[in-house]
Write a protein that holds these residues in place. Structure first.
Motif, PDB file in Angstrom:
ATOM      1  N   VAL A 117    -115.720  71.194  -9.199  1.00  0.00           N
ATOM      2  CA  VAL A 117    -116.452  70.308  -9.870  1.00  0.00           C
ATOM      3  C   VAL A 117    -115.900  70.286 -11.309  1.00  0.00           C
ATOM      4  N   LEU A 118    -115.895  68.764 -11.704  1.00  0.00           N
ATOM      5  CA  LEU A 118    -115.251  68.481 -13.104  1.00  0.00           C
ATOM      6  C   LEU A 118    -116.424  67.694 -13.843  1.00  0.00           C
ATOM      7  N   ASP A 119    -116.661  68.358 -14.917  1.00  0.00           N
ATOM      8  CA  ASP A 119    -117.847  67.799 -15.826  1.00  0.00           C
ATOM      9  C   ASP A 119    -117.245  67.585 -17.176  1.00  0.00           C
ATOM     10  N   LEU A 120    -117.147  66.103 -17.486  1.00  0.00           N
ATOM     11  CA  LEU A 120    -116.712  65.614 -18.669  1.00  0.00           C
ATOM     12  C   LEU A 120    -117.750  64.930 -19.339  1.00  0.00           C
ATOM     13  N   HIS A 121    -118.757  65.134 -19.167  1.00  0.00           N
ATOM     14  CA  HIS A 121    -119.797  63.896 -19.882  1.00  0.00           C
ATOM     15  C   HIS A 121    -119.773  64.303 -21.202  1.00  0.00           C
ATOM     16  N   ASN A 122    -120.289  62.948 -21.984  1.00  0.00           N
ATOM     17  CA  ASN A 122    -120.521  62.885 -23.384  1.00  0.00           C
ATOM     18  C   ASN A 122    -119.281  63.295 -24.157  1.00  0.00           C
ATOM     19  N   ASN A 123    -118.222  62.744 -23.829  1.00  0.00           N
ATOM     20  CA  ASN A 123    -116.722  62.652 -24.372  1.00  0.00           C
ATOM     21  C   ASN A 123    -116.553  61.327 -24.959  1.00  0.00           C
ATOM     22  N   GLN A 124    -115.141  61.104 -25.186  1.00  0.00           N
ATOM     23  CA  GLN A 124    -114.935  60.023 -25.901  1.00  0.00           C
ATOM     24  C   GLN A 124    -113.605  59.270 -24.753  1.00  0.00           C
ATOM     25  N   ILE A 125    -113.812  59.534 -23.769  1.00  0.00           N
ATOM     26  CA  ILE A 125    -112.954  58.958 -22.691  1.00  0.00           C
ATOM     27  C   ILE A 125    -113.113  57.477 -22.484  1.00  0.00           C
ATOM     28  N   CYS A 126    -112.042  56.819 -22.650  1.00  0.00           N
ATOM     29  CA  CYS A 126    -112.218  55.271 -22.316  1.00  0.00           C
ATOM     30  C   CYS A 126    -111.375  54.862 -20.838  1.00  0.00           C
ATOM     31  N   GLN A 127    -110.937  55.646 -20.277  1.00  0.00           N
ATOM     32  CA  GLN A 127    -110.112  55.346 -18.910  1.00  0.00           C
ATOM     33  C   GLN A 127    -110.299  56.355 -18.042  1.00  0.00           C
ATOM     34  N   ILE A 128    -110.459  55.958 -16.557  1.00  0.00           N
ATOM     35  CA  ILE A 128    -110.441  56.962 -15.352  1.00  0.00           C
ATOM     36  C   ILE A 128    -108.978  57.094 -15.258  1.00  0.00           C
ATOM     37  N   GLU A 129    -108.332  58.210 -15.316  1.00  0.00           N
ATOM     38  CA  GLU A 129    -106.677  58.363 -14.920  1.00  0.00           C
ATOM     39  C   GLU A 129    -106.487  59.864 -14.785  1.00  0.00           C
ATOM     40  N   ASN A 130    -105.445  59.788 -13.928  1.00  0.00           N
ATOM     41  CA  ASN A 130    -104.685  61.265 -13.818  1.00  0.00           C
ATOM     42  C   ASN A 130    -105.461  62.285 -13.115  1.00  0.00           C
ATOM     43  N   ILE A 131    -106.314  61.619 -11.968  1.00  0.00           N
ATOM     44  CA  ILE A 131    -107.152  62.538 -11.325  1.00  0.00           C
ATOM     45  C   ILE A 131    -106.684  62.456  -9.622  1.00  0.00           C
ATOM     46  N   SER A 132    -106.029  61.729  -9.301  1.00  0.00           N
ATOM     47  CA  SER A 132    -105.700  61.460  -8.134  1.00  0.00           C
ATOM     48  C   SER A 132    -104.976  62.817  -7.261  1.00  0.00           C
ATOM     49  N   CYS A 133    -104.748  63.557  -7.949  1.00  0.00           N
ATOM     50  CA  CYS A 133    -104.318  64.830  -7.236  1.00  0.00           C
ATOM     51  C   CYS A 133    -105.311  65.791  -6.920  1.00  0.00           C
ATOM     52  N   LEU A 134    -106.640  65.479  -7.401  1.00  0.00           N
ATOM     53  CA  LEU A 134    -107.635  66.499  -7.261  1.00  0.00           C
ATOM     54  C   LEU A 134    -108.273  66.370  -5.970  1.00  0.00           C
ATOM     55  N   SER A 135    -107.732  66.332  -4.755  1.00  0.00           N
ATOM     56  CA  SER A 135    -108.153  66.073  -3.357  1.00  0.00           C
ATOM     57  C   SER A 135    -109.346  66.891  -2.851  1.00  0.00           C
ATOM     58  N   ARG A 136    -109.569  67.957  -3.507  1.00  0.00           N
ATOM     59  CA  ARG A 136    -110.938  68.889  -3.125  1.00  0.00           C
ATOM     60  C   ARG A 136    -111.830  68.702  -3.880  1.00  0.00           C
ATOM     61  N   LEU A 137    -111.849  67.498  -5.135  1.00  0.00           N
ATOM     62  CA  LEU A 137    -112.822  67.675  -6.042  1.00  0.00           C
ATOM     63  C   LEU A 137    -114.215  67.065  -5.198  1.00  0.00           C
ATOM     64  N   ARG A 138    -115.409  67.658  -5.522  1.00  0.00           N
ATOM     65  CA  ARG A 138    -116.560  67.176  -4.635  1.00  0.00           C
ATOM     66  C   ARG A 138    -117.493  66.775  -5.755  1.00  0.00           C
ATOM     67  N   LEU A 139    -117.535  66.952  -7.174  1.00  0.00           N
ATOM     68  CA  LEU A 139    -118.292  66.156  -8.055  1.00  0.00           C
ATOM     69  C   LEU A 139    -117.493  65.954  -9.323  1.00  0.00           C
ATOM     70  N   LEU A 140    -117.894  64.693  -9.678  1.00  0.00           N
ATOM     71  CA  LEU A 140    -117.155  64.338 -11.124  1.00  0.00           C
ATOM     72  C   LEU A 140    -118.266  63.645 -11.800  1.00  0.00           C
ATOM     73  N   ASN A 141    -118.336  64.122 -13.194  1.00  0.00           N
ATOM     74  CA  ASN A 141    -119.474  63.855 -14.173  1.00  0.00           C
ATOM     75  C   ASN A 141    -118.770  63.063 -15.169  1.00  0.00           C
ATOM     76  N   LEU A 142    -118.787  61.914 -15.585  1.00  0.00           N
ATOM     77  CA  LEU A 142    -118.061  61.220 -16.698  1.00  0.00           C
ATOM     78  C   LEU A 142    -118.979  60.334 -17.356  1.00  0.00           C
ATOM     79  N   SER A 143    -120.171  60.726 -17.366  1.00  0.00           N
ATOM     80  CA  SER A 143    -121.450  60.056 -17.935  1.00  0.00           C
ATOM     81  C   SER A 143    -121.219  60.185 -19.546  1.00  0.00           C
ATOM     82  N   GLY A 144    -121.965  59.207 -20.219  1.00  0.00           N
ATOM     83  CA  GLY A 144    -121.722  59.236 -21.871  1.00  0.00           C
ATOM     84  C   GLY A 144    -120.352  59.094 -22.337  1.00  0.00           C
ATOM     85  N   ASN A 145    -119.541  58.384 -21.709  1.00  0.00           N
ATOM     86  CA  ASN A 145    -118.470  58.188 -22.144  1.00  0.00           C
ATOM     87  C   ASN A 145    -118.174  56.711 -22.632  1.00  0.00           C
TER      88      ASN A 145
END
Length: 621
Positions: free
Chosen positions: A84-112
């Motif tokens: 689980v990776l939760d990065l909601h409500n930050n200032q992220i402008c681009q989805i990047e550098n996560i291709s290595c997370l082959s076991r990631l099941r949940l990704l939260n990037l809301s509010g960016n």
């Protein structure tokens, strides 16, 4: 613990599994290298500006970094077990550098501040992706998520269904949220999404999808596919049509290079001696011609092969011709019916207008036309077809299209006045349009006047868009009527019979033989009168020799020699008469005096003069 600005030193807690430091003031991640067994890290509600220091947490399963000030996703290469990776409500402008997370099941990037969904390759275990409340305008790479089940895209800037095209290949997607996007305003939005998404989709914007909706969407999808296929078909046909017209134009350029068209100008004679009424070889366009529709077509030497494959044309065509036919604009709509299409000709019916491009299009006139379809044609446009090739089709046009009122000739190489006489084969024609491009005829000042005179029986209303007035008719009669009358009265009877077709021959025979005998008039009287033979005969003598035999060139040569000999004889006779008249004028005074003197001498002795005169009369008889 509250109010922390830095992470405490936790080296003594090597076996720590969970660390919760949410709602503090921490700005940087440090002192995490020793936490080799950490499974959960919660730093929600801090002031983190980056993610540096996380790569050493090899066993981390849950990372909660929401409500921070992180601007980039970074330093997660070592988190190979992250679930689980939760990065909601930050200032992220681009989805990047996560291709290595082959076991990631949940990704939260809301509010960016993300504007584009991308770079999702490698997330083979991802089942839920939350991208609510961003600035997303297009979605890509989602089809690379084989296990994605839930996707939340609410409250973004997606304005069209096309921006979601990658979702159509997501076979495992079961829940989708798109509410709050501009695309949702469309009335058919829900159906558009359903007909394109996976059949496994169960929820759309938190509403369960019914079977009725699926059926409706399926029908809509089939209609959409058919519409796309038809659109592609029309686009392909339009391109074929454009190339065919271009090839016809190129072949026309090659034909013009071979034809030696006479240079016309306003000062030259309008009618050449070889084409005068008294020397035309055949009358193919009399105003009362009645030829059988079964009569075989007789083409002139300039006739192009129907398939447009004449070797002369092909060898002289210019493949890089810059000509762009004007008529192809506005003629590719759904109402246009394609009748014939090849590499070098186009025949199409647009409402009441039949367009023919290239000589091969003339074959369309030979086809079996429905009565209703043929009756709907009122205008025929010819382009890139030599006029002499069209002439044999006029009678067929007359029979097939009873409501034809307008003919248009564009680039048909009409160069002689007498070529217009061939139009007399038609039953009626209200409008005639001859474009100046590719038709040298329009350089002649009298072409319109001749058309009005020769085609008077067609009742023309407009020529090249200009109304034909009574004054125009009177002027044409004054210009060409006298010439036609002279030709009809001075041409010998046998010559008239040779010039006119069978129907005209019978009419002339009736006028000169039957009616003349009944009225007590001789053929010479009829010729002197002129009018009883009718104006049609006078006009009919202005014909165009379009039907030529195989020995046409030899006949034309012989005819030219005969004409020259005949003219030379006339000139010599006239010259001889002039010389004799001049000589008589000079010797007449002396001759007259001698006549008077001889008469006086003979009549001195009246008795002797009578006796000699009686003897001469007696010997004569």
């Amino acid at each position: 613990m509250r109010g922390l600005t830095d992470l405490p030193d936790l080296q003594s807690l090597r076996e720590l599994h969970q660390l919760n430091l949410q709602h503090n003031l921490i700005t940087h991640l440090q002192h995490l290298q020793s936490l080799r067994s950490l499974l959960l890290l919660d730093l929600h509600g801090n002031r983190l500006i980056d993610m540096c220091g996380l790569s050493s947490l090899r066993c981390l399963r849950v990372l909660l970094l929401g409500n921070n000030r992180i601007q980039r996703i970074s330093d997660v290469d070592g988190l190979t077990k992250l679930d689980v990776l939760d990065l909601h409500n930050n200032q992220i402008c681009q989805i990047e550098n996560i291709s290595c997370l082959s076991r990631l099941r949940l990704l939260n990037l809301s509010g960016n501040r993300i504007t584009r969904v991308e770079n999702l390759q490698g997330l083979n275990s991802l089942t839920e992706l939350n991208l609510r409340h961003n600035s997303i305008t297009s979605v890509t790479d989602v089809e690379h998520l084989p296990r994605l089940q839930r996707l939340f895209l609410s409250a973004n800037n997606i304005s069209s269904v096309d921006a979601l095209a990658c979702l159509w290949d997501c076979g495992s997607l079961s829940e989708l949220s798109l509410d709050g996007n501009p695309v949702c305003v469309e009335s058919c939005f829900r159906q558009s999404v359903l007909r394109c998404c996976s059949p496994h989709l169960q929820l759309l914007d938190m509403k369960r999808i019914t079977e009725e909706e699926r059926r409706t969407a399926s029908v809509s999808a089939r209609k959409e596919d058919e519409k796309k296929k038809e659109s592609h078909k029309q686009a392909a046909h339009k391109e074929r049509r454009r190339l065919a017209i271009q090839n016809a134009a190129q072949q026309w350029e090659g034909l013009k290079a071979n034809l030696e068209l006479p240079a016309q100008n306003d000062t030259k004679e309008e009618v050449s001696p070889d084409n005068s009424p008294a020397h035309s070889p055949a009358q193919t366009n009399g105003n009362a011609q009645e030829t059988s529709p079964d009569e075989p077509r007789r083409l002139s030497p300039l006739t192009v092969s129907a398939g447009g494959s004449d070797t002369r044309l092909r060898s002289n065509s210019r493949p890089n011709s810059p000509r762009d036919p004007r008529l192809q604009d506005g003629s590719s709509g759904s109402s246009v019916q394609s009748l014939s299409l090849s590499e070098s000709h186009v025949a199409e019916l647009d409402g009441d207008t039949l367009r023919l491009f290239g000589p091969g299009a003339l074959e369309t006139l030979e086809r079996c036309w429905g009565v209703q379809t043929a009756a709907s044609v009122s205008t025929i446009i010819f382009r890139f077809i030599h006029y002499d090739s069209i002439i044999p089709s006029f009678l067929r046009i007359r029979l097939k299209f009873p409501n034809l009122t307008h003919l248009v000739f564009m680039e048909c190489s009409i160069s002689q006045l007498l070529q217009l006489a061939a139009l007399a084969q038609l039953r009626r024609l209200e409008q005639l349009t001859v474009h100046p491009e590719g038709n040298p005829l329009l350089r002649l000042t009298l072409w319109r006047t001749f058309s009005i005179y020769r085609l008077q029986q067609l009742n023309l209303h407009k020529i090249n868009g200009t109304e034909v007035t009574v004054n125009d008719v009177i002027a044409s009669e004054r210009m060409f009527g006298a010439l036609g009358h002279v030709a009809a009265t001075e041409t010998p009877r046998f010559r008239l019979l040779l010039l006119l077709e069978e129907s005209r021959k019978r009419q002339l025979q009736f006028l000169m033989d039957g009616r003349g005998r009944r009225s007590g008039q001789s053929p010479e009287d009829l010729k002197e009168n002129g009018r009883p033979m009718g104006d049609g005969v006078c006009r009919g003598l202005f014909n165009y020799p379009s039907r030529l035999t195989d020995s046409a060139e030899d006949s034309a040569s012989d005819r030219s020699v005969s004409v020259q000999q005949y003219l030379q004889g006339l000139i010599q006779s006239a010259s001889s008469r002039c010389v004799k008249a001049d000589a008589l004028q000079k010797i007449w005074p002396l001759l007259f005096s001698e006549i008077i003197r001889d008469s006086v001498l003979d009549m001195r002795d009246t008795h002797t003069y009578r006796h000699n005169s009686l003897q001469r009369l007696t010997h004569t008889h």
